[in-house]
Design an enzyme around this catalytic site. Structure first.
Site, PDB file in Angstrom:
ATOM      1  N   LYS A  65       0.951  -1.194  -0.060  1.00 36.30           N
ATOM      2  CA  LYS A  65       0.120  -0.031  -0.007  1.00 36.30           C
ATOM      3  C   LYS A  65       0.602   1.235  -0.042  1.00 36.30           C
ATOM      4  O   LYS A  65       0.665   2.362  -0.456  1.00 36.30           O
ATOM      5  CB  LYS A  65      -0.958   0.020   1.165  1.00 36.30           C
ATOM      6  CG  LYS A  65      -2.119  -1.148   1.133  1.00 36.30           C
ATOM      7  CD  LYS A  65      -2.883  -0.934   2.268  1.00 36.30           C
ATOM      8  CE  LYS A  65      -4.199  -2.217   2.096  1.00 36.30           C
ATOM      9  NZ  LYS A  65      -5.114  -2.117   3.157  1.00 36.30           N
ATOM     10  N   GLY A 130      -0.959   0.340   9.791  1.00 34.11           N
ATOM     11  CA  GLY A 130      -1.710   0.915   8.440  1.00 34.11           C
ATOM     12  C   GLY A 130      -2.966   0.728   8.404  1.00 34.11           C
ATOM     13  O   GLY A 130      -3.842   1.737   8.051  1.00 34.11           O
ATOM     14  N   ALA A 131      -3.694  -0.453   9.244  1.00 30.80           N
ATOM     15  CA  ALA A 131      -4.973  -0.691   8.787  1.00 30.80           C
ATOM     16  C   ALA A 131      -5.853   0.605   9.707  1.00 30.80           C
ATOM     17  O   ALA A 131      -7.031   0.888   9.113  1.00 30.80           O
ATOM     18  CB  ALA A 131      -5.513  -1.934   9.328  1.00 30.80           C
ATOM     19  N   ASN A 151      -2.738   1.333  21.816  1.00 31.99           N
ATOM     20  CA  ASN A 151      -1.834   0.476  21.151  1.00 31.99           C
ATOM     21  C   ASN A 151      -0.938   0.013  22.165  1.00 31.99           C
ATOM     22  O   ASN A 151      -0.684   0.395  23.155  1.00 31.99           O
ATOM     23  CB  ASN A 151      -1.082   1.033  20.066  1.00 31.99           C
ATOM     24  CG  ASN A 151      -0.304   0.330  19.096  1.00 31.99           C
ATOM     25  OD1 ASN A 151      -0.735  -0.784  18.601  1.00 31.99           O
ATOM     26  ND2 ASN A 151       1.044   0.378  18.877  1.00 31.99           N
TER      27      ASN A 151
END
Length: 272
Positions: A65, A130-131, A151
């Site tokens: 991506k 990234g998601a 996170n």
């Protein structure tokens, strides 16, 4: 015939050819859509070869991506902010337009398919990869009361949230800092479910009538979905609808026609 494909590595697991073939049949569009294994380090050349062979557009999945973002000549605003591209379109002048459709896919699945409103809600999203980056703008555009990015590594969540701070009330923290906070919507943006693992979050995160959403999907309920139901979530969903909705947005970008997704989600679900 116009060719489209999804590029990734690995790629044989992809449902995209099935989804786009159903879209094409439904809308009367004549096209061919395939899944293509691109070699690491050869993405740019693989795209050029594809275009030379009547390729008109691509979906891009891991790990390409960011490569797609660099290859695109022009980007949508949402792709600029995400720093990643999952949809490439060949323009008439031969240039490549890059967009990202993951965020709109997630929001459309929640709002349209599941009738879960994000406006004025307290939302927790787990993960800072990234998601998650790819969906933050779309979530914030829905004007939630707050969006907390949690996170394992707190610094990464804090940095990510600061990149989107101009769009709404967003903050970041470590998983161990969630404490006793409660949320209306909890989204698992990690791939932990694919390994049968759970993010280390408190069992008390769900407020009354809360929604739990796992961006992963499987033929049966994921471990995160089962855990959510056991710990008080009223509405529990997986990410299959997000997959189909982001594909529908890509299809619209390429063909300027928007397919109906409900029946396709049902057909893909039946095939799992």
């Amino acid at each position: 015939m116009d060719r489209y494909a999804v590029f990734g590595n690995p790629i044989k697991h992809s449902r995209s050819p099935q989804i786009h073939s159903l879209f094409a049949k439904q809308t009367g569009q004549e096209l061919v859509y395939t899944a293509e294994l691109a070699e690491i380090g050869d993405f740019d050349s693989a795209v050029r070869r594809f275009i030379e062979n009547h390729g008109k557009g691509l979906n891009v999945t891991v790990p390409f991506k960011e490569d797609a973002w660099r290859l695109a000549d022009r980007h949508s605003e949402r792709a600029k902010r995400a720093g990643a591209v999952n949809t490439l379109k060949l323009e008439k002048d031969g240039s490549l337009y890059g967009d990202t459709t993951d965020g709109v896919g997630l929001v459309n699945d929640l709002v349209q398919n599941h009738h879960i409103q994000l406006k004025d809600k307290k939302i927790l999203i787990i993960g800072a990869g990234g998601a998650v980056r790819g969906v933050l703008e779309a979530i914030l555009r829905q004007q939630p009361a707050s969006l907390l990015v949690a996170n394992r590594t707190a610094d990464k969540a804090i940095r990510l949230s600061s990149d989107f701070s101009g769009l709404g009330n967003i903050s970041g923290c470590g998983l161990d800092e969630i404490d006793n906070k409660r949320f209306d919507i909890v989204i698992n943006g990690t791939s932990a479910s694919l390994q049968g693992e759970l993010p280390a979050i408190p069992e008390t995160v769900f407020d009354e009538h809360a929604c739990s959403y796992d961006m992963m999907y499987a033929s049966e309920a994921t471990v995160f979905m089962r855990w959510s139901k056991d710990n008080g979530a009223t509405f529990v969903f997986d990410g299959l609808g997000m997959l189909v909705e982001q594909a529908a947005e890509a299809f619209y970008i390429w063909r300027s026609i928007r397919p109906e997704t409900t029946v396709v989600i049902e057909q893909i679900r039946d095939s799992l």
